[in-house]
Design a protein around this motif. Structure first.
Motif, mmCIF file in Angstrom:
data_model
loop_
_atom_site.group_PDB
_atom_site.id
_atom_site.type_symbol
_atom_site.label_atom_id
_atom_site.label_comp_id
_atom_site.label_asym_id
_atom_site.label_seq_id
_atom_site.Cartn_x
_atom_site.Cartn_y
_atom_site.Cartn_z
ATOM 1 N N GLU A 88 11.195 68.295 -89.868
ATOM 2 C CA GLU A 88 11.327 69.704 -90.244
ATOM 3 C C GLU A 88 10.679 70.611 -89.208
ATOM 4 N N LEU A 89 9.479 70.221 -88.748
ATOM 5 C CA LEU A 89 8.777 71.039 -87.758
ATOM 6 C C LEU A 89 9.558 71.074 -86.443
ATOM 7 N N GLN A 90 10.083 69.931 -86.034
ATOM 8 C CA GLN A 90 10.861 69.895 -84.802
ATOM 9 C C GLN A 90 12.126 70.743 -84.927
ATOM 10 N N ALA A 91 12.742 70.708 -86.102
ATOM 11 C CA ALA A 91 13.950 71.515 -86.313
ATOM 12 C C ALA A 91 13.638 73.003 -86.219
ATOM 13 N N THR A 168 6.618 73.251 -96.876
ATOM 14 C CA THR A 168 5.970 72.165 -96.138
ATOM 15 C C THR A 168 4.462 72.185 -96.345
ATOM 16 N N ILE A 169 3.879 73.371 -96.322
ATOM 17 C CA ILE A 169 2.429 73.479 -96.536
ATOM 18 C C ILE A 169 2.054 72.955 -97.919
ATOM 19 N N GLY A 170 2.810 73.352 -98.942
ATOM 20 C CA GLY A 170 2.513 72.877 -100.299
ATOM 21 C C GLY A 170 2.595 71.364 -100.404
ATOM 22 N N ALA A 194 -0.019 70.203 -86.941
ATOM 23 C CA ALA A 194 1.281 70.348 -86.276
ATOM 24 C C ALA A 194 2.038 71.558 -86.816
ATOM 25 N N LEU A 195 1.928 71.779 -88.122
ATOM 26 C CA LEU A 195 2.566 72.946 -88.722
ATOM 27 C C LEU A 195 1.954 74.239 -88.178
ATOM 28 N N ALA A 201 3.764 78.666 -82.104
ATOM 29 C CA ALA A 201 4.902 78.701 -81.186
ATOM 30 C C ALA A 201 5.883 79.800 -81.594
ATOM 31 N N ASP A 202 6.130 79.942 -82.893
ATOM 32 C CA ASP A 202 6.993 81.020 -83.367
ATOM 33 C C ASP A 202 6.422 82.391 -83.012
ATOM 34 N N LEU A 203 5.120 82.530 -83.218
ATOM 35 C CA LEU A 203 4.464 83.803 -82.901
ATOM 36 C C LEU A 203 4.561 84.097 -81.407
ATOM 37 N N THR A 204 4.362 83.069 -80.584
ATOM 38 C CA THR A 204 4.472 83.243 -79.140
ATOM 39 C C THR A 204 5.888 83.670 -78.745
ATOM 40 N N ALA A 205 6.879 83.048 -79.369
ATOM 41 C CA ALA A 205 8.268 83.392 -79.073
ATOM 42 C C ALA A 205 8.569 84.841 -79.452
ATOM 43 N N ALA A 206 8.076 85.270 -80.613
ATOM 44 C CA ALA A 206 8.307 86.648 -81.045
ATOM 45 C C ALA A 206 7.652 87.637 -80.090
ATOM 46 N N LEU A 207 6.422 87.340 -79.675
ATOM 47 C CA LEU A 207 5.723 88.234 -78.745
ATOM 48 C C LEU A 207 6.433 88.268 -77.393
ATOM 49 N N ALA A 208 6.925 87.105 -76.951
ATOM 50 C CA ALA A 208 7.618 87.058 -75.669
ATOM 51 C C ALA A 208 8.907 87.874 -75.708
#
Length: 239
Positions: A88-91, A168-170, A194-195, A201-208
């Motif tokens: 799921e994380l890789q997806a 996933t967190i739950g 990993a989560l 990584a998502d946050l980095t992508a949004a900022l980029a």
């Protein structure tokens, strides 16, 4: 504890007539009954030996029980976590990377950026013929619009990941709380880390993506200002 047990055995043997007090014991330490020689002292010694042997056996049984318990605990500690969120994380990471890869006009590549700026944002692009200047200005506008659209796509994709992330967190927190051993607890903790890395990584992508859009818009404004100065210079020269 051993002394008290031996005392109880000796007392029982005394009451049973197996051991005679010293004052009542005949001169000979043995008696013959029906052709069989019976030695009370030897018989008592045999009882003591049997008692010690039984105690050793009990100690060995207790030791084996402790070893069995220890092995069972080790088996729990070596039992793997039954749930995994790796796919799921890789997806989710792949989806975000895919959105970044769909960047229009100017992609996230150093050579692409350099080529685009050389052709549309500086140098000859701002001082060429009038038709070329108009075409470059239109290209810069499209770059800015495309960059903001890309940023919004990335942001929408990250927001779409939030539902999966919450589930996933739950699941991982529940697995961590019900972990049967050290290995399961460690694996649950690793998956939570990993989560967290995926969220970063998502946050980095949004900022980029957002930074790219803002930078292109700032570059467009700077190019438009330089182009305006060139047009004004030509106007004054024509006069």
């Amino acid at each position: 504890m051993k002394t008290s047990r031996l005392r109880r055995l000796l007392t029982a043997a005394l009451y049973a007539g197996l051991i005679m007090p010293a004052g009542l014991m005949p001169g000979a330490a043995s008696a013959q009954v029906g052709g069989i020689v019976h030695d009370p002292r030897n018989y008592a010694q045999n009882i003591l030996t049997a008692a010690r042997t039984l105690e050793q056996i009990n100690n060995q049984i207790a030791m084996l029980q402790n070893q069995t318990t220890s092995l069972l605990n080790e088996a729990k500690n070596l039992r793997g976590l039954p749930t995994s969120s790796l796919e799921e994380l890789q997806a989710q990471v792949d989806r975000t990377r895919g959105l970044l890869g769909e960047a229009r006009r100017i992609a996230f590549d150093v050579r692409d950026v350099q080529s685009a700026f050389e052709g549309r944002y500086k140098g000859a692009a701002l001082t060429g013929p009038g038709a070329a200047m108009i075409a470059n200005a239109d290209a810069r506008w499209k770059d800015s619009v495309g960059a903001f659209e890309d940023a919004m796509k990335v942001q929408a994709g990250i927001v779409g990941n939030l539902g999966t992330t919450r589930t996933t967190i739950g699941r991982l927190v529940g697995a961590s709380q019900s972990a049967a051993g050290a290995l399961q607890a460690a694996q649950a903790g690793n998956q939570l880390l990993a989560l967290q890395s995926q969220q970063l990584a998502d946050l980095t992508a949004a900022l980029a993506a957002q930074g790219r859009a803002q930078s292109l818009d700032a570059a467009r404004s700077a190019a438009a200002e330089a182009e305006a100065r060139e047009r004004f210079r030509r106007f004054r020269k024509a006069d």
